[in-house]
Enzyme design. Structure first.
Site, short mmCIF file in Angstrom:
data_model
loop_
_atom_site.label_atom_id
_atom_site.label_comp_id
_atom_site.label_asym_id
_atom_site.label_seq_id
_atom_site.Cartn_x
_atom_site.Cartn_y
_atom_site.Cartn_z
N PHE A 1 -10.14 15.09 13.92
CA PHE A 1 -11.07 16.07 14.50
C PHE A 1 -12.22 15.39 15.25
CE2 PHE A 1 -9.16 18.09 10.71
CZ PHE A 1 -8.51 19.15 11.34
N TYR B 1 -8.52 5.30 -9.77
CA TYR B 1 -7.49 4.37 -10.24
C TYR B 1 -7.70 3.88 -11.66
CZ TYR B 1 -6.88 4.96 -5.35
OH TYR B 1 -6.72 5.55 -4.13
N HIS C 1 -6.34 9.24 4.21
CA HIS C 1 -6.10 8.09 5.10
C HIS C 1 -4.88 8.27 6.00
CE1 HIS C 1 -9.19 5.85 3.13
NE2 HIS C 1 -8.56 5.76 1.98
N ASP D 1 -15.23 10.29 -1.87
CA ASP D 1 -14.38 9.17 -2.27
C ASP D 1 -15.11 7.86 -1.95
OD1 ASP D 1 -12.05 7.16 -1.79
OD2 ASP D 1 -10.95 8.92 -2.46
N ASP E 1 0.81 -1.22 0.00
CA ASP E 1 0.00 0.00 0.00
C ASP E 1 0.84 1.27 0.00
OD1 ASP E 1 -2.39 -1.28 -0.11
OD2 ASP E 1 -3.06 -0.74 1.90
N HIS F 1 -13.80 5.44 -0.45
CA HIS F 1 -13.30 4.99 0.85
C HIS F 1 -13.63 6.01 1.94
CE1 HIS F 1 -10.58 3.06 -2.16
NE2 HIS F 1 -10.76 2.02 -1.37
#
Length: 431
Positions: free
Chosen positions: A185, A302, A139, A174, A97, A176
């Site tokens: 936060f 992607y 992420h 997105d 990843d 994800h």
């Protein structure tokens, strides 16, 4: 609603970054997007900037662990053994990843620098909208890389916005879950996070609508967990619009950060949703219609020809030119858009696993969550810290003063401000 002032950040070196042959992240998508924007003539409605790199000290001051930032500065494809102890600790280099690649830290400096610069422009009321398609790395955690993300440019930009804006709304479309931003936060009532994403056996495995925030931030994290195959109409009409409208009523943000991950499009290499370019852009148009200072960022995506399609079209929407031709103009990268050579995507023939009752329950739960909030939080008056660019200007003035009093010829300083680009500088040709 008057014409919006829109800035746009692009660095010609970013598309050259290479995560690896088998890695799905292809920064080359930025060049495809950029050349579509140029060949549709959209750049004539934008002020285009070459971003300055984010300072490592700002990364650690605003959010990231200093030791983690220093590790990213030092690690290269050639010295992994020297940093073996931190490879697993920081989740960099030991996994598929988050590989170590040439120019890793410089890449993150530019992507983050552009997002911070955009936030500063909004804070200074120089622009109504700032676009950074190279950003959106949602992420990345405080001291850990994840999901192709190393430095969380979104968190850095939001922290910059909070110097001027009492309440900031973060919206994530997105495929994800925007876990890194939510986590940063999670206990704050000054930042509301709103993420629509695939949920279940899917990275990062978080984003249930039971994740609502904690302490002062209880109720300020909103999650829409989705199943495969959701379509434009159901996504916008039944979820996004009613929830977003209620957020605006209850939270009353004075700035918005919109992450436009393109992996929620139909036919994405990693995504499982079924949005079209026009459907994806509907969220962008609706956020824009609220006339609130907005930072627009990239994110996932992607199938790179489709990433370029949607980000080009969303740029057109943001500069009030949504009627651009569906026939893609001939240009250096025209063959990428075969066989249709069309700008707009059609939905895939796939089953929508989001039942009416599922959607109704999610919408009802989130509207009830918002109804339970005590209204827009107040912010106690206090001295606002200087904006990032102002701190740099003071440093530059100090450097200049020291040069004037030096016994040697003053050194030429590298400009640290974002550089506004002339039209002739925007074309970078074919590699």
């Amino acid at each position: 609603m008057g014409k919006k002032r829109v800035s746009y950040f692009y660095d010609q070196e970013m598309p050259l970054v290479y995560f690896g042959s088998a890695h799905p992240m292809k920064p080359h998508r930025l060049k495809l997007t950029h050349h579509l924007i140029l060949n549709y003539g959209l750049h004539k409605r934008l002020d285009c900037f070459n971003p300055k790199p984010a300072d490592p000290g700002v990364m650690s001051e605003y959010f990231h662990d200093e030791e983690y930032v220093q590790f990213l500065r030092k690690i290269t494809p050639d010295n992994g053994r020297q940093h073996a102890a931190n490879i697993q600790r920081f989740n960099v280099g030991g996994t598929a990843d988050c590989p170590v690649f040439e120019g890793l830290f410089e890449f993150n400096q530019i992507t983050s620098g552009a997002s911070i610069d955009g936030a500063v422009q909004l804070c200074l009321d120089m622009y109504d909208i700032a676009i950074n398609w190279s950003g959106g790395f949602h992420h990345a955690h405080k001291a850990e890389a994840a999901g192709f993300c190393y430095i969380n440019d979104i968190v850095l930009a939001i922290v910059e916005l909070l110097k001027v804006h009492a309440r900031v709304l973060y919206v994530d479309i997105d495929v994800h879950h925007g876990d890194g931003v939510e986590e940063a936060f999670y206990t704050s009532d000054r930042v509301m996070t709103f993420s629509l994403h695939k949920y279940g056996d899917f990275f990062p495995g978080t984003g249930s609508n039971r994740e609502k925030g904690a302490k002062a931030g209880d109720g300020y994290s909103l999650n829409c967990p989705l199943n495969n195959g959701i379509s434009d109409e159901k996504y916008f009409d039944q979820l996004f619009k009613p929830i977003f409208d209620k957020i605006m009523e209850v939270f009353q943000p004075s700035a918005i950060v919109l992450q436009c991950g393109a992996d929620s499009l139909a036919a994405d290499r990693l995504g499982t949703l079924n949005l079209t370019t026009k459907g994806h852009a509907t969220m962008v148009q609706y956020v824009k219609s609220k006339s609130i200072p907005t930072l627009v960022l990239g994110g996932g995506g992607y199938t790179i020809r489709n990433v370029a399609r949607v980000w080009c079209y969303e740029t057109a929407v943001l500069v009030d030119k949504p009627d651009i031709c569906d026939d893609i103009p001939y240009h250096d990268y025209y063959e990428y858009f075969a066989p249709t050579y069309k700008l707009h995507l059609k939905p895939e023939n796939m089953t929508d696993l989001n039942s009416k009752s599922d959607i109704d329950n999610i919408r009802t739960d989130l509207l009830q969550q918002l109804k339970g909030l005590r209204g827009a939080p107040s912010v106690a008056m206090h001295q606002v810290p200087p904006l990032f660019h102002r701190m740099e200007e003071k440093d530059a003035e100090k450097d200049q003063e020291e040069d004037l009093h030096a016994d040697v010829r003053p050194k030429k300083k590298r400009g640290r401000k974002s550089k506004k680009q002339h039209e002739a500088e925007l074309y970078d040709g074919v590699d």
